[in-house]
Design an enzyme around this catalytic site. Structure first.
Site, PDB file in Angstrom:
ATOM      1  N   LYS A  22      26.385  -3.101  47.496  1.00  0.00           N
ATOM      2  CA  LYS A  22      25.921  -4.173  48.388  1.00  0.00           C
ATOM      3  C   LYS A  22      25.024  -3.599  49.480  1.00  0.00           C
ATOM      4  CE  LYS A  22      28.545  -5.828  51.960  1.00  0.00           C
ATOM      5  NZ  LYS A  22      27.702  -5.866  53.159  1.00  0.00           N
ATOM      6  N   ASN A  23      25.466  -2.493  50.090  1.00  0.00           N
ATOM      7  CA  ASN A  23      24.743  -1.997  51.258  1.00  0.00           C
ATOM      8  C   ASN A  23      23.444  -1.267  50.905  1.00  0.00           C
ATOM      9  OD1 ASN A  23      26.642  -3.171  52.812  1.00  0.00           O
ATOM     10  ND2 ASN A  23      27.654  -1.286  53.466  1.00  0.00           N
ATOM     11  N   ARG A  92      24.173 -10.642  58.829  1.00  0.00           N
ATOM     12  CA  ARG A  92      23.535  -9.838  59.853  1.00  0.00           C
ATOM     13  C   ARG A  92      22.542  -8.825  59.272  1.00  0.00           C
ATOM     14  NH1 ARG A  92      23.895  -5.574  62.328  1.00  0.00           N
ATOM     15  NH2 ARG A  92      23.587  -5.485  64.561  1.00  0.00           N
ATOM     16  N   ASP A 116      29.385 -10.360  65.358  1.00  0.00           N
ATOM     17  CA  ASP A 116      30.061 -10.946  64.205  1.00  0.00           C
ATOM     18  C   ASP A 116      31.535 -10.579  64.242  1.00  0.00           C
ATOM     19  OD1 ASP A 116      30.176  -8.330  63.410  1.00  0.00           O
ATOM     20  OD2 ASP A 116      28.933  -8.571  61.633  1.00  0.00           O
ATOM     21  N   ASP A 305      34.297   1.046  56.497  1.00  0.00           N
ATOM     22  CA  ASP A 305      34.540  -0.082  55.590  1.00  0.00           C
ATOM     23  C   ASP A 305      35.685   0.181  54.608  1.00  0.00           C
ATOM     24  OD1 ASP A 305      32.418  -1.190  56.915  1.00  0.00           O
ATOM     25  OD2 ASP A 305      31.072  -1.279  55.192  1.00  0.00           O
TER      26      ASP A 305
END
Ligand code: UD1
Length: 418
Positions: A22-23, A92, A116, A305
């Site tokens: 994802k990142n 974000r 957030d 994470d």
């Protein structure tokens, strides 16, 4: 209401595959704005954040088509250089289009992301760097308006902290800047190495990625490239910890164990057996892990994470573990939910003191963010009785088929749509 129900007590066994990170993929989608033409990304995870980023690209005028694990994007010659608040607020990471838009269009209107679920999350490093590269900014009714006269100029950017997002944003802008840029104290994450690889495939001239000093020789023009997204170490690490927390035996494929060095080492410190191979890893859990301490740090340190999943695991360890969170001020919010399941955890500023309990007890809990959601499901694998995780849409932002994948490993888990 949408919820995930999990009954604990079954050791997970088997093999599970992971997809692209994802990142990395979100930033690689932003990189496409640097040159018009057609791109294909492969190994793309079917997660909600990719759909949101596709909407961000569509808003600029790009055409995006997402099929199973492949994303085709056509970027037009003229872009609408803006990202509206409804998209930025939901994700974000969309701030990463600021660099490409400034570099390619000389202007950008991007809604200010604000904080957030993880806390304040400022973007001052991004803006300071772009100002040094020739951009000026004004804030107009919550929208950041950036302008550059002519091309951005290469310069030396010293980041006060190795910020992942700021390193990426500068990398993207510097690729099309006039002259050389050096990023000092750059983030060294594997996703950044992959983004640099894609930019180089597009004709950029980047070296030093993966180290703390990155050099970028700006070029006048880039061209489209097809790219395979690097594997998601966070997805891999989450399934590794699912194996550990359930006292099972789980093999994860499609991953690079070197990208999870510290996280796997901590699993070993707690008593797990870990095997590593080319593109796979295997974790064999123990009945009751030993306590172990860790601090979250930029790569190659323990990833923030992965912190919630590891805390869930250590909640039933033998002994007391001390965790230090160095990245986010609100990252421990989920601990109140773990306490509802019987965890004995005290928060002192940025430290969590986990006194391991013998058992967790299934309870209704709420997912606050992607990783907190995953951690609560993992806690449910260990708990007596049933755990019901509400707001599971957070998990969909970062994990494709989370529930079916855990079920394929033998978890007693289901999801009901509200
Ligand atoms: C990225 C990841 C996120 C991960 C984080 C750290 C994405 C989409 N998200 O977030 O999952 O948790 O890296 O590995 O890739 N900071 C400032 N000013 C800035 C920028 C950052 O003070 O301008 C601070 C942040 O508040 C934070 C620290 O620097 O305390 C690191 O943040 P950063 O590495 O930038 O995280 P993100 O890129 O937002």
């Amino acid at each position: 209401m949408d919820e995930i129900r999990v009954k604990g007590g079954t050791p997970l066994r088997g093999t599970v595959g992971v997809l692209g990170a994802k990142n990395a993929v979100l930033k690689e989608m932003a990189a496409m704005l640097l040159a018009p033409g057609r791109y294909v990304l492969s190994n793309v995870p079917g997660i909600f954040d990719v759909e949101l980023m596709a909407d961000v690209l569509r808003h600029t005028g790009a055409y995006c088509d997402l099929t199973k694990h492949e994303l085709s994007v056509s970027v037009p010659k003229e872009l609408v250089p803006e990202a509206p608040i409804d998209l930025v607020r939901q994700m974000r990471a969309s701030i990463v289009i600021l660099g490409p838009l400034l570099a390619r269009c000389g202007e950008a209107r991007v809604a200010l992301p604000g904080g957030d679920d993880l806390g304040a999350r400022p973007i001052d490093y991004h803006l300071d760097a772009f100002e040094k590269m020739g951009a000026t900014f004004t804030l107009e009714h919550g929208v950041l308006v950036g302008k550059v006269e002519g091309r951005m100029t290469g310069t030396e950017v010293e980041l006060p902290f190795p910020s992942v997002g700021a390193t990426e944003n500068v990398l993207l802008a510097a690729s099309l800047a006039d002259g050389d840029t050096t990023i000092v104290n750059a983030a060294r994450e594997p996703e950044i190495v992959d983004i640099a690889r894609m930019l180089n495939e597009m004709g950029a001239n980047i070296s030093g990625e993966g180290s703390a000093i990155i050099h970028v020789r700006g070029v006048e023009e880039l061209h489209p490239a097809d790219h395979r997204v690097v594997s998601d170490r966070l997805e891999a690490g989450t399934y590794a910890m699912a194996g550990a927390i359930s006292g099972g035996d789980v093999t994860v494929t499609g991953c690079n164990p070197d990208d999870l060095r510290m996280e796997l080492r901590k699993l070993e410190d707690s008593g797990c057996e870990v095997e590593r191979g080319e593109g796979w890893l295997r974790v064999v859990g123990v009945e009751r892990p030993s306590a172990t301490d860790f601090s979250t740090l930029p790569f190659p340190g323990f990833h923030t994470d992965m912190q919630p999943q590891m805390v869930a695991y250590l909640a039933t360890a033998d002994g007391t573990s001390v965790i230090t969170e160095n990245l986010y001020d609100a990252r421990f919010r989920y601990i109140g939910e773990l306490s509802r399941m019987g965890a004995d955890i005290t928060i002192e500023w940025q430290h969590a003191i986990i006194r391991g309990v013998e058992r967790l007890s299934g309870a209704p809990v709420l997912a606050h963010d992607i990783r907190a959601g995953a951690a609560l499901v993992l806690a449910g694998l260990r708990a007596d009785g049933e755990t019901v995780v509400g707001d599971p849409h957070h998990i969909d932002r970062g994990y494709e088929d989370f529930v079916p994948k855990l079920a394929s490993l033998g978890a007693d888990i289901s999801r009901s749509a509200g």
